[in-house]
Design a protein around this motif. Structure first.
Motif, short mmCIF file in Angstrom:
data_model
loop_
_atom_site.label_atom_id
_atom_site.label_comp_id
_atom_site.label_asym_id
_atom_site.label_seq_id
_atom_site.Cartn_x
_atom_site.Cartn_y
_atom_site.Cartn_z
N UNK A 1 -10.49 4.47 3.96
CA UNK A 1 -11.03 3.97 5.23
C UNK A 1 -9.95 3.42 6.15
N UNK A 2 -8.74 3.32 5.65
CA UNK A 2 -7.66 2.71 6.43
C UNK A 2 -6.57 3.73 6.70
N UNK A 3 -6.40 4.09 7.95
CA UNK A 3 -5.31 5.01 8.30
C UNK A 3 -4.05 4.22 8.61
N UNK A 4 -2.94 4.67 8.06
CA UNK A 4 -1.65 4.06 8.35
C UNK A 4 -0.57 5.11 8.15
N UNK A 5 0.43 5.08 9.03
CA UNK A 5 1.55 6.01 8.88
C UNK A 5 2.45 5.57 7.73
N UNK A 6 2.31 4.30 7.33
CA UNK A 6 3.08 3.79 6.19
C UNK A 6 2.25 3.90 4.92
N UNK A 7 2.93 4.00 3.81
CA UNK A 7 2.23 4.07 2.53
C UNK A 7 1.63 2.71 2.18
N UNK A 8 0.45 2.74 1.57
CA UNK A 8 -0.15 1.51 1.05
C UNK A 8 0.58 1.14 -0.24
N UNK A 9 1.03 -0.11 -0.31
CA UNK A 9 1.72 -0.60 -1.51
C UNK A 9 0.69 -1.25 -2.42
N UNK A 10 0.62 -0.76 -3.65
CA UNK A 10 -0.34 -1.26 -4.63
C UNK A 10 0.42 -1.84 -5.81
N UNK A 11 0.11 -3.08 -6.16
CA UNK A 11 0.71 -3.74 -7.31
C UNK A 11 -0.32 -3.83 -8.41
N UNK A 12 -0.03 -3.22 -9.55
CA UNK A 12 -0.91 -3.27 -10.71
C UNK A 12 -0.37 -4.31 -11.68
N UNK A 13 -1.05 -5.46 -11.74
CA UNK A 13 -0.64 -6.54 -12.64
C UNK A 13 -1.26 -6.31 -14.02
N UNK A 14 -0.41 -6.08 -14.99
CA UNK A 14 -0.89 -5.76 -16.33
C UNK A 14 -1.21 -4.29 -16.45
N UNK A 15 -0.24 -3.46 -16.07
CA UNK A 15 -0.49 -2.01 -15.94
C UNK A 15 -0.69 -1.31 -17.27
N UNK A 16 -0.27 -1.93 -18.39
CA UNK A 16 -0.43 -1.28 -19.69
C UNK A 16 0.24 0.07 -19.72
N UNK A 17 -0.52 1.11 -20.04
CA UNK A 17 0.05 2.46 -20.09
C UNK A 17 -0.26 3.27 -18.83
N UNK A 18 -0.37 2.56 -17.70
CA UNK A 18 -0.52 3.17 -16.37
C UNK A 18 -1.83 3.93 -16.21
N UNK A 19 -2.88 3.43 -16.81
CA UNK A 19 -4.19 4.08 -16.67
C UNK A 19 -4.68 4.08 -15.23
N UNK A 20 -4.38 3.02 -14.48
CA UNK A 20 -4.81 2.98 -13.08
C UNK A 20 -4.05 4.03 -12.27
N UNK A 21 -2.73 4.04 -12.41
CA UNK A 21 -1.90 5.00 -11.66
C UNK A 21 -2.32 6.44 -11.96
N UNK A 22 -2.68 6.70 -13.21
CA UNK A 22 -3.02 8.08 -13.59
C UNK A 22 -4.41 8.50 -13.14
N UNK A 23 -5.18 7.55 -12.61
CA UNK A 23 -6.51 7.88 -12.11
C UNK A 23 -6.55 8.07 -10.59
N UNK A 24 -5.41 7.80 -9.92
CA UNK A 24 -5.37 7.98 -8.46
C UNK A 24 -5.55 9.46 -8.13
N UNK A 25 -6.55 9.82 -7.33
CA UNK A 25 -6.79 11.24 -7.04
C UNK A 25 -5.66 11.85 -6.21
N UNK A 26 -5.47 13.13 -6.35
CA UNK A 26 -4.34 13.83 -5.73
C UNK A 26 -4.36 13.74 -4.20
#
Length: 228
Positions: free
Chosen positions: A17-42
Motif C-alpha cells: 500500500x506504500x509506494x516509495x522509490x526507496x527500498x523499505x528497510x525491514x529489521x527481523x529481531x530474532x530471525x532464527x533461520x530466516x523463515x520470515x525472509x524466505x516467505x517474502x513473495x517475489x
C-alpha cells in the motif's frame, strides 16, 4: 506457523500500500533461520532491504547456526531479496541500530527472551529506530498452563529455563504504550479490560483484517504497533 504467515501477510499488505522509490528497510529481531525472509513473495522482493538479526549472540559452532542455515536456504531459493545478517544479543549488547532508520520491525516468537530489566529500554530503542509512521509487527507467547509454565517450545521450560521473562499480551502492550506506540481498537480493548480472549466481534474484525490484533490460539498472539 500460522503466526509467522500472518506476520508476513501484514508486512506485505503494508508495503504493497506504500509506494516509495526507496527500498523499505525491514529489521527481523530474532530471525532464527530466516523463515520470515524466505516467505517474502517475489513481487515485493525488489522493494525490500531485509536486515536479519540473530538476537541470541554468536553460536558455539558457527557453521551450524540457525542464521547461517537460513542464509544458505535463502540463497538456494535464488531469491532477489537484498539482505544483510547481523549478530546481536539483546540481553547483553548495546542497541546497534540507528534512530529513524527502519520502516518495519518484525519479530516472531523472540521478544519473550528479553530479560525483565531490559524490556523497557529495548522497547524504547525499537520505537526510536522506526521512522515516523513505521510499524512493529509481533507474534509471541502470552499464556501460562496449569503448571505455571508457558506454551510453545521456546517457553515450556519457564522464564528461568530460557533466561528471560515471558510477558503477557497486556504487559507487552503496557510497555508499548509507555514508549508511544499506537495500535488498533481490539488491542486497546484487550489491554483496558486486562484479558487475553477475543470476543466474537473482535475475532471477526481480526480475521478480516491482516493488520488487526488476534489471539492466534491459547499460546500465541499477533499485534501491529505503529509509531505516530
Amino acid at each position: 506457523i500460522y503466526g509467522r504467515h500472518r506476520l508476513v501477510a501484514s508486512l506485505c499488505d503494508q508495503i504493497d500500500k506504500t509506494y516509495s522509490s526507496n527500498k523499505s528497510v525491514i529489521l527481523d529481531l530474532g530471525c532464527g533461520n530466516l523463515n520470515i525472509a524466505r516467505l517474502i513473495p517475489s513481487n515485493l522482493q525488489s522493494r525490500i532491504l531485509m536486515a536479519n538479526s540473530d538476537i541470541s549472540g554468536p553460536m558455539a559452532v558457527p557453521d551450524k547456526s540457525a542464521l547461517q542455515r537460513g542464509t544458505k536456504s535463502l540463497i538456494a531459493q535464488k531469491s532477489d531479496l537484498e539482505f544483510i545478517n547481523i549478530q546481536y544479543d539483546f540481553n547483553q549488547s548495546d542497541w546497534p541500530f540507528k534512530d529513524e532508520s527502519v520502516n518495519y520491525i518484525v519479530s516472531c516468537m523472540a521478544l519473550h527472551h528479553i530479560r525483565p530489566e531490559r524490556k523497557s529500554k529495548i522497547m524504547s530503542e525499537i520505537y526510536s529506530t522506526l521512522i515516523s509512521g513505521g510499524s512493529m509487527i509481533v507474534v509471541d507467547v502470552f499464556q501460562k498452563d496449569d503448571s505455571g509454565f508457558k506454551f510453545t517450545d521456546a517457553g515450556k521450560r519457564g522464564p528461568g529455563g530460557c533466561e528471560g521473562h515471558i510477558s503477557s499480551l497486556c504487559d507487552f502492550l503496557d510497555l508499548a504504550f509507555q514508549v508511544g506506540f499506537k495500535t488498533d481498537p481490539v488491542a486497546v480493548n484487550l489491554f483496558n479490560k486486562k484479558r487475553n480472549i477475543l470476543t466474537r466481534e473482535e475475532l471477526d474484525i481480526a480475521v478480516n483484517n491482516v493488520n488487526a490484533t488476534l489471539a492466534i490460539n491459547k499460546a500465541a498472539w499477533f499485534v501491529v504497533l505503529t509509531k505516530s
